[in-house]
Every structure is written in structure tokens, then in C-alpha cells.
Scaffold this motif. Structure first.
Motif, PDB file in Angstrom:
ATOM      1  N   SER A 105      40.283 -14.388  31.286  1.00  0.00           N
ATOM      2  CA  SER A 105      41.107 -13.713  30.603  1.00  0.00           C
ATOM      3  C   SER A 105      41.635 -14.482  29.228  1.00  0.00           C
ATOM      4  N   ALA A 106      41.899 -15.739  29.553  1.00  0.00           N
ATOM      5  CA  ALA A 106      42.468 -16.715  28.383  1.00  0.00           C
ATOM      6  C   ALA A 106      41.477 -16.868  27.341  1.00  0.00           C
ATOM      7  N   LEU A 107      40.283 -17.285  28.036  1.00  0.00           N
ATOM      8  CA  LEU A 107      39.155 -17.334  26.946  1.00  0.00           C
ATOM      9  C   LEU A 107      38.994 -16.060  26.116  1.00  0.00           C
ATOM     10  N   ARG A 108      39.263 -15.089  26.780  1.00  0.00           N
ATOM     11  CA  ARG A 108      38.907 -13.606  26.050  1.00  0.00           C
ATOM     12  C   ARG A 108      39.810 -13.481  24.941  1.00  0.00           C
ATOM     13  N   LEU A 109      41.215 -13.714  25.236  1.00  0.00           N
ATOM     14  CA  LEU A 109      42.305 -13.759  24.297  1.00  0.00           C
ATOM     15  C   LEU A 109      42.224 -14.365  23.218  1.00  0.00           C
ATOM     16  N   ASP A 121      37.185  -2.599  16.787  1.00  0.00           N
ATOM     17  CA  ASP A 121      36.801  -2.753  18.156  1.00  0.00           C
ATOM     18  C   ASP A 121      36.855  -3.846  18.903  1.00  0.00           C
ATOM     19  N   PHE A 122      36.274  -3.992  20.052  1.00  0.00           N
ATOM     20  CA  PHE A 122      36.280  -5.516  20.859  1.00  0.00           C
ATOM     21  C   PHE A 122      34.791  -5.807  21.107  1.00  0.00           C
ATOM     22  N   ILE A 123      34.749  -6.921  21.191  1.00  0.00           N
ATOM     23  CA  ILE A 123      33.630  -7.667  21.837  1.00  0.00           C
ATOM     24  C   ILE A 123      33.936  -8.379  22.969  1.00  0.00           C
ATOM     25  N   GLY A 124      33.465  -7.768  23.992  1.00  0.00           N
ATOM     26  CA  GLY A 124      33.691  -7.877  25.453  1.00  0.00           C
ATOM     27  C   GLY A 124      34.674  -7.034  26.010  1.00  0.00           C
ATOM     28  N   LEU A 125      34.909  -6.934  27.114  1.00  0.00           N
ATOM     29  CA  LEU A 125      35.863  -5.941  27.965  1.00  0.00           C
ATOM     30  C   LEU A 125      37.251  -6.597  27.633  1.00  0.00           C
ATOM     31  N   ASN A 126      38.253  -5.755  27.198  1.00  0.00           N
ATOM     32  CA  ASN A 126      39.716  -6.063  27.070  1.00  0.00           C
ATOM     33  C   ASN A 126      40.429  -6.135  28.325  1.00  0.00           C
ATOM     34  N   THR A 127      41.337  -7.245  28.300  1.00  0.00           N
ATOM     35  CA  THR A 127      42.061  -7.466  29.476  1.00  0.00           C
ATOM     36  C   THR A 127      42.764  -6.359  30.156  1.00  0.00           C
ATOM     37  N   PRO A 128      43.370  -5.374  29.346  1.00  0.00           N
ATOM     38  CA  PRO A 128      44.325  -4.333  30.282  1.00  0.00           C
ATOM     39  C   PRO A 128      43.224  -3.425  31.057  1.00  0.00           C
ATOM     40  N   MET A 129      41.926  -3.105  30.618  1.00  0.00           N
ATOM     41  CA  MET A 129      41.345  -2.546  31.174  1.00  0.00           C
ATOM     42  C   MET A 129      40.751  -3.035  32.417  1.00  0.00           C
ATOM     43  N   ASN A 130      40.343  -4.470  32.291  1.00  0.00           N
ATOM     44  CA  ASN A 130      40.027  -5.195  33.284  1.00  0.00           C
ATOM     45  C   ASN A 130      41.275  -5.251  34.578  1.00  0.00           C
ATOM     46  N   THR A 131      42.224  -5.531  34.055  1.00  0.00           N
ATOM     47  CA  THR A 131      43.371  -5.417  34.898  1.00  0.00           C
ATOM     48  C   THR A 131      43.655  -4.298  35.637  1.00  0.00           C
ATOM     49  N   LEU A 132      43.499  -3.386  35.018  1.00  0.00           N
ATOM     50  CA  LEU A 132      43.694  -1.865  35.613  1.00  0.00           C
ATOM     51  C   LEU A 132      42.717  -1.651  37.082  1.00  0.00           C
ATOM     52  N   VAL A 160      31.762 -11.040  37.783  1.00  0.00           N
ATOM     53  CA  VAL A 160      31.226  -9.844  36.781  1.00  0.00           C
ATOM     54  C   VAL A 160      32.290  -9.563  35.949  1.00  0.00           C
ATOM     55  N   THR A 161      33.320  -9.267  36.575  1.00  0.00           N
ATOM     56  CA  THR A 161      34.600  -9.057  35.349  1.00  0.00           C
ATOM     57  C   THR A 161      34.812 -10.114  34.380  1.00  0.00           C
ATOM     58  N   SER A 162      34.901 -11.327  34.992  1.00  0.00           N
ATOM     59  CA  SER A 162      34.979 -12.545  34.117  1.00  0.00           C
ATOM     60  C   SER A 162      33.821 -12.675  33.007  1.00  0.00           C
ATOM     61  N   PHE A 163      32.654 -12.099  33.536  1.00  0.00           N
ATOM     62  CA  PHE A 163      31.450 -12.282  32.546  1.00  0.00           C
ATOM     63  C   PHE A 163      31.818 -11.433  31.389  1.00  0.00           C
ATOM     64  N   LEU A 164      32.282  -9.947  31.888  1.00  0.00           N
ATOM     65  CA  LEU A 164      32.506  -8.966  30.889  1.00  0.00           C
ATOM     66  C   LEU A 164      33.341  -9.206  29.956  1.00  0.00           C
ATOM     67  N   LEU A 165      34.541  -9.986  30.290  1.00  0.00           N
ATOM     68  CA  LEU A 165      35.508 -10.577  29.391  1.00  0.00           C
ATOM     69  C   LEU A 165      35.198 -11.099  28.081  1.00  0.00           C
ATOM     70  N   VAL A 166      34.114 -12.037  28.368  1.00  0.00           N
ATOM     71  CA  VAL A 166      33.470 -12.931  27.383  1.00  0.00           C
ATOM     72  C   VAL A 166      32.164 -12.701  27.083  1.00  0.00           C
ATOM     73  N   SER A 167      31.808 -11.421  27.205  1.00  0.00           N
ATOM     74  CA  SER A 167      30.326 -10.853  26.982  1.00  0.00           C
ATOM     75  C   SER A 167      30.304 -10.678  25.258  1.00  0.00           C
ATOM     76  N   GLU A 168      29.102 -10.373  25.012  1.00  0.00           N
ATOM     77  CA  GLU A 168      29.100  -9.915  23.756  1.00  0.00           C
ATOM     78  C   GLU A 168      28.833  -8.130  23.699  1.00  0.00           C
ATOM     79  N   ILE A 169      29.300  -7.817  24.603  1.00  0.00           N
ATOM     80  CA  ILE A 169      29.129  -6.098  24.647  1.00  0.00           C
ATOM     81  C   ILE A 169      30.409  -5.602  23.748  1.00  0.00           C
ATOM     82  N   ARG A 170      29.930  -4.603  22.674  1.00  0.00           N
ATOM     83  CA  ARG A 170      30.672  -4.184  21.969  1.00  0.00           C
ATOM     84  C   ARG A 170      31.587  -2.827  22.665  1.00  0.00           C
ATOM     85  N   ILE A 171      32.734  -2.965  22.668  1.00  0.00           N
ATOM     86  CA  ILE A 171      33.513  -1.916  23.278  1.00  0.00           C
ATOM     87  C   ILE A 171      34.684  -1.125  22.242  1.00  0.00           C
ATOM     88  N   PHE A 172      34.586  -0.129  22.365  1.00  0.00           N
ATOM     89  CA  PHE A 172      35.395   0.753  21.556  1.00  0.00           C
ATOM     90  C   PHE A 172      36.926   0.666  21.794  1.00  0.00           C
TER      91      PHE A 172
END
Length: 230
Positions: A105-109, A121-132, A160-172
């Protein structure tokens, strides 16, 4: 006065996250989840208020990330720590792997604050959605205790969630510049479908909402790329 209002709302996000952490350390994960929701609401409105008042600042951006690190970085790590501690995996060291979520999460932020591609938009899963999603697991365990008590599954979820946080997947992003259907169609579709899922499945719907969010994002941006190429 108005230039301090967004930062005050951000501080409310931070304060709510701190209270959630207290409950999480006490093992009251369900109450902690409610404070995550409060933090999410404050996190949504601080940016909106800053845009409406046109008082965005570098300090506000940094403060927002620091607050998010507590509410959506450290707090989900504590929750996963307790879930792993209560799991069926026989290891006293296993629960500490829950804080891998905090690290990523720190790396993602940090990545978000320095990535020019993430203005809209986001590149990688945003931390609020992951936390929810992480916070929904204690509620899901009420109906499906055998699944959530699996230490192996919890480790897989952590990875899996840690990977999604720093992935290159574009998220609206779910931030709205206006309420027009044309500009926000994908957001409205996501919110409507999510509301239906939550109505019928309650907290058990959150994993499906997460999958829906990622799937719609992939389809949306793939379609946008194809249209641009044409």
C-alpha cells in the motif's frame, strides 16, 4: 478559511483510520470495518471539496497520502494480521505476513504521487477499494467460516491484492467532474451493479464488487484504446 477545509476533511479520514486501528488491534474487526467506510467517505469528499473550492495544493496531496497510508495501508494490514492469527495454519510467524499489504500500500501511494499517468485514473488497484475488500473478510467469515479460516487462502489473498496494488492494470477513478451519463457511463454502471450485488449479498458481495471493478476497468480502457486506434 476555505483553503483549510479539504485538509480538515483529510484529517477526519486520518482520525477515523486511527480509531479503526484501535478496534482492529483489540480484535473487533467488524467495528474497524465501519471506520474504514467513514475514512472512505472523508477520502472521497476531501478531493471533491478541493476541486469545488479550487484550493488544491501540494501539501494537501501529501497529507491525503499520509492519511491514506494509515486508513488504507496500516489498518488492512492489522486486519489481515488478526485473520491469519485466527487461521488454521500452525505458525506463530504467519500473522506478520499480513503487513505485506501495508508495505505494498505504501509502494502504491508513493507510485501514485509520482506517476503523471494517474491524474484522471489509476494504474493499479487503489488502496481504499483494496481495504474495503480486506475489511469484508471478517463479515464473510460468519457465513463461510471454513473458507476464511484457511491460512493458505488468506496468504493467497494477501499476495494477489498486494500485486494488484502495484500492477500496471489501468483502473477508472470514481471521482466525478460532473454527473453526465456520457462522461461517466462506466462509473454509473459499476455503481448500479455494485448496489444490486450489495443489496442481495450484503458484505459477501464485496469480493464480487472488486472483480467487477477490475473487469469493467479492463473492458473500458481496452475499448477506449481500440476506438483511438480506429
Amino acid at each position: 478559511m476555505k483553503r483549510h477545509l479539504p485538509n480538515a476533511i483529510t484529517c477526519a479520514n486520518l482520525f477515523s483510520g486511527c480509531i479503526g486501528i484501535v478496534f482492529a488491534f483489540k480484535g473487533n474487526l467488524e467495528t474497524a470495518a465501519y471506520f474504514v467506510i467513514f475514512s472512505g467517505v472523508f477520502d472521497f469528499f476531501d478531493g471533491m471539496v478541493a476541486r469545488l473550492l479550487n484550493v488544491k495544493s501540494a501539501i494537501g496531496k501529501d497529507l491525503d497520502s499520509l492519511a491514506d497510508m494509515v486508513s488504507f495501508g496500516f489498518l488492512p494490514g492489522v486486519i489481515m494480521f488478526h485473520l491469519l492469527k485466527a487461521s488454521d495454519y500452525p505458525s506463530e510467524y504467519l500473522p506478520y505476513f499480513g503487513f505485506i499489504i501495508t508495505i505494498f500500500s505504501a509502494l502504491r501511494l508513493a507510485k501514485f504521487n509520482n506517476d503523471a499517468r494517474q491524474t484522471e485514473d489509476f494504474i493499479g488497484l487503489n488502496t481504499p477499494m483494496n481495504t474495503l475488500f480486506i475489511c469484508s473478510l471478517p463479515y464473510i467469515s460468519k457465513d463461510y467460516p471454513a473458507v476464511i479460516s484457511s491460512g493458505i487462502l488468506l496468504l493467497v489473498i494477501t499476495a494477489v491484492t498486494s500485486f494488484l496494488l502495484v500492477s500496471e492494470i489501468r483502473i477508472f477513478s470514481l471521482k466525478f467532474s460532473d454527473l453526465s451519463w456520457a462522461k461517466n457511463k462506466i462509473k454509473f454502471i459499476f455503481l448500479i451493479l455494485s448496489a444490486v450485488l450489495i443489496f442481495f449479498l450484503k458484505f459477501a458481495a464485496i469480493p464480487f464488487v472488486l472483480v467487477l471493478y477490475i473487469a469493467l476497468s479492463i473492458l473500458h480502457f481496452r475499448g477506449a484504446t481500440v476506438s483511438a486506434e480506429r
